[in-house]
Design an enzyme around this catalytic site. Structure first.
Site, mmCIF file in Angstrom:
data_model
loop_
_atom_site.group_PDB
_atom_site.id
_atom_site.type_symbol
_atom_site.label_atom_id
_atom_site.label_comp_id
_atom_site.label_asym_id
_atom_site.label_seq_id
_atom_site.Cartn_x
_atom_site.Cartn_y
_atom_site.Cartn_z
ATOM 1 N N HIS A 161 -10.995 -6.122 8.591
ATOM 2 C CA HIS A 161 -11.821 -5.896 7.400
ATOM 3 C C HIS A 161 -13.067 -5.127 7.814
ATOM 4 C CE1 HIS A 161 -9.328 -9.400 6.379
ATOM 5 N NE2 HIS A 161 -9.418 -9.004 5.131
ATOM 6 N N GLU A 213 0.814 -1.213 0.000
ATOM 7 C CA GLU A 213 0.000 0.000 0.000
ATOM 8 C C GLU A 213 0.849 1.265 0.000
ATOM 9 O OE1 GLU A 213 -0.487 -2.611 1.977
ATOM 10 O OE2 GLU A 213 -2.424 -3.392 1.278
#
Lengths: 327, 383
Positions: A132, A63
């Protein structure tokens, strides 16, 4: 009159990206699994096929690299749109977002203004556990130099994303993944934008004001419908942009209703609700009938098995509203 | 794209870059005739003049900082062959992604001295509007993006810029500098990995000057060199004598040409030495012996390039003295002129966060101006 079609939020976001890539040849998409596979939530489905591997790229699994490369692409004249697969995974990229992307315009005296849109699915309610499910918006709202935007339905998703893509500022675009498919609505097929940094009154009412964003907006509308059954008339505001935010709309509403409840999923302490109540009280203080109140997630890591207790529900919102109205 | 890591492909990657000598200049300033053509006489003089200018600025600003007239300064003494040499090989529109110790690259690029001084002083003429500490330059008109303090963040930017250059067909080759300490950062790894995967045109130059503030290179890596790491990213890495101007432009020239021709990235590790302190806030006597910098002075890039110039019959002692004095006079006059500028207007504090200030910032600004109207009624124009 323009044609519209019923679709879910994924379809609406996909249309926005498709229209923008078609219109702006310098726009590129970079992210994990966004190319051939079309993204783990299918938001970029079909785009690599249409625009090629040079413009819709599968990135290595990093990322920080995705965000950092995007800043460089923007400095080089491209308009990168990056996807961070889950908002929980944005933290490796935080130095590039907070220290580079957000500060570049300011620190260069506006000689450079890298424009990057960071799309990222956020939020709980999908049994995703710690990693998540998180709603990390407060970190980015607390970073001068970024816009933070949340769509709450398919119409807003398409219009806000196109507005974010047109906007010269970096935008963190949080997508409520729990309602990616569940939220269905009529969406014009043509290109349109929904203005950033303004709030939207989704339901008018006189007794109290509910403010939320993203996936909590439909929950608040549900709570307002339940409250109506008890004789309460609740106003619901979709804040849509958290940085900068349209406190004026909230202040006008609370000046009338005298009561405010802010609802969000992120942990309550230092969540955006804290800012909102502090920000508006300067104006609404003389009109208040009850304390300004927040209903956020608990100050715990996001749970797994007991997730339903963590997420603000319509019934809990109603419980808080009753207390404020009877205060 | 193959996921295999067979030795043959690593070997092939190494072969992509021609063999280049570690050093070119001999101790007496001479060099093999084939390398003499790397640079013509006029440029040797221009480079030496730039190097001298760099030293004069460093010495002058170090003094200003000690006198309390400047908040902070960082010299690049001893590393100028690398900084100027790398920039020497670029086209004027090739972006240079800098850290805080490459003044020479900016001088070679031709950024006007006055613009540099304005940034160092942080006055109202600074194109960066006085928003950053001294040395954190940005000059877009000279293809110099903005420097930040967290090290390594510029490396993925160079990779992304190279990608943009290729996609838009501008043929620009970004150059990114870093120190050897920065090779320990995650951004170093991700940037080089992305550059390898996307085969972006760019060149990464490590100024291996031996220390990251106080920490020696041996504490940064167990690897035998930093250059060999490039093979793990699928592109060539080479190690050169960073104090040998000819060795720098020989290697850099080929790396830049390779990138511009579609050959992908190169990692260049230039061995050099930081003669001075890390910054004006540092005291190197705590972590290294006094004779260590003295030993490196024998390898001073200024001395070595001067010897080379004399070997060519250029830049006599008299030329040198005259040039140094002219630099000193120019800098003194500029410092006086630049110190006289007022600071940036107050309004700039609130500008350029986003293109237009949001409601929250407008309210904060208005409240501050209300305070100022009471405290200093005549001091500030209220916009």
């Amino acid at each position: 009159m323009s044609e519209s079609k019923s679709m879910n939020m994924i379809g609406a976001l996909n249309q926005a990206l498709d229209l923008y890539l078609e219109r702006e040849t310098n726009a590129v998409i970079l992210g994990e699994d966004v190319g051939h596979f079309g993204g783990v939530f299918r938001v970029t489905a079909g785009l690599q096929e249409k625009y090629g591997v040079e413009r819709v790229m599968d990135a290595p699994l990093a990322e920080a690299g995705i965000a950092g490369m995007a800043v460089g692409m923007a400095l080089g004249g491209l308009e990168p749109i990056i996807e961070i697969q889950f908002a929980d995974f944005i933290f490796p990229a935080i130095d590039q977002i907070v220290n580079e992307l957000a500060k570049y315009r300011y620190r260069s005296g506006a000689q450079y203004a890298p424009k990057v849109v960071v799309r990222t699915p956020y939020g709980g309610g999908i049994r995703g556990g710690h990693y998540h499910s998180q709603s990390p918006e407060a970190h980015f709202v607390h970073t001068p130099g970024l816009r933070v935007v949340f769509p709450s339905n398919p119409y807003m998703a398409k219009g806000l994303l196109l507005a974010a893509l047109e906007c010269p500022d970096p935008v963190i675009f949080f997508e409520p993944k729990r309602i990616y498919r569940a939220s269905q609505g009529d969406v014009p097929l043509e290109y349109y934008t929904v203005p950033l940094d303004r709030a939207w009154t989704m339901r008018h009412g006189e007794d109290a004001t509910l403010v939320a964003w993203g996936a909590m907006v439909p929950i608040c509308l549900e709570a307002a419908a339940l409250a109506e059954g008890e004789g309460y008339d609740i106003e619901v505001i979709d804040l849509a942009s958290l940085a900068p935010y349209d406190s004026a709309t909230v202040e006008r509403s609370v000046t009338r209703t005298g009561r405010l409840l802010v609802v969000h999923e992120a942990p309550q302490t230092c969540g955006f609700g804290a800012e909102l109540v502090a920000g508006v009280q300067d104006v609404v203080f003389p009109y208040l009938e009850a304390p300004l109140r927040r209903l956020g997630g608990f100050d715990t890591p996001f749970p797994y098995t007991l997730e339903s207790h963590y997420m603000p529900s319509a019934d809990r919102i109603l419980f808080e509203l009753r207390e404020l109205i009877d205060y | 794209m193959s996921g295999s890591a067979d030795t043959a492909s690593v070997g092939a990657t190494k072969a992509e870059f021609p063999e280049v000598p570690f050093a070119i200049l001999n101790a007496d300033g001479s060099c093999d005739p084939e390398y003499r053509e790397l640079i013509d006489d006029a440029d040797v003089v221009r480079v030496l003049q730039t190097l001298w200018l760099n030293r004069v600025i460093d010495q002058r600003f170090l003094k200003l900082q000690r006198q309390g007239r400047l908040g902070f300064y960082m010299t690049s003494t001893g590393e100028e062959a690398t900084t100027i040499g790398a920039a020497y090989c670029l086209r004027d529109d090739d972006p240079i992604f800098l850290t805080y110790r490459e003044l020479g690259a900016l001088l070679w690029r031709g950024v006007p001295l006055e613009m540099l001084m304005n940034q160092l002083i942080g006055n109202g003429q600074d194109v960066n509007k006085g928003r950053q500490m001294p040395i954190h330059f940005c000059f877009r008109d000279w293809a110099v993006p903005s420097i930040s303090s967290p090290v390594g963040t510029q490396l993925p930017h160079a990779c992304g810029f190279g990608y943009a250059s290729r996609l838009r067909g501008t043929a620009q080759v970004p150059l990114a500098f870093l120190g050897e300490g920065t090779a320990s950062q995650g951004d170093f790894h991700t940037a080089l990995n992305f550059a390898g995967v996307f085969r972006t045109p760019c060149v990464f130059v490590i100024r291996n000057n031996g220390y990251a503030i106080s920490t020696p290179e041996s504490q940064q890596t167990a690897s035998e060199s930093l250059a060999i790491r490039a093979s793990g990213y699928g592109f060539p890495g080479i190690r050169i004598d960073g104090n040998d101007f000819l060795a720098v432009i020989n290697a850099m020239g080929q790396a830049v040409e390779r990138a511009r021709g579609g050959g992908g990235p190169t990692l260049v590790e230039a061995l050099t030495y930081r003669i001075g302190a890390h910054s004006t806030a540092d005291d190197p006597s705590v972590y290294r012996s006094a004779d260590e910098p003295e030993r490196w002075r024998a390898l001073d890039p200024l001395e070595r390039l001067t010897a080379h110039a004399r070997w060519r019959g250029l830049f006599s002692e008299e030329d040198e003295r005259a040039w140094r004095e002219s630099c000193e006079a120019r800098i003194s006059a500029l410092v006086t002129a630049c110190e006289a500028w007022p600071p940036p207007p107050l309004e700039t504090l609130f500008q350029d966060v986003l293109r237009d200030p949001g409601l929250q910032l407008r309210r904060q600004r208005d409240r501050y101006l209300a305070y100022l109207r009471v405290r200093e009624p005549d001091a500030h124009e209220v916009p």
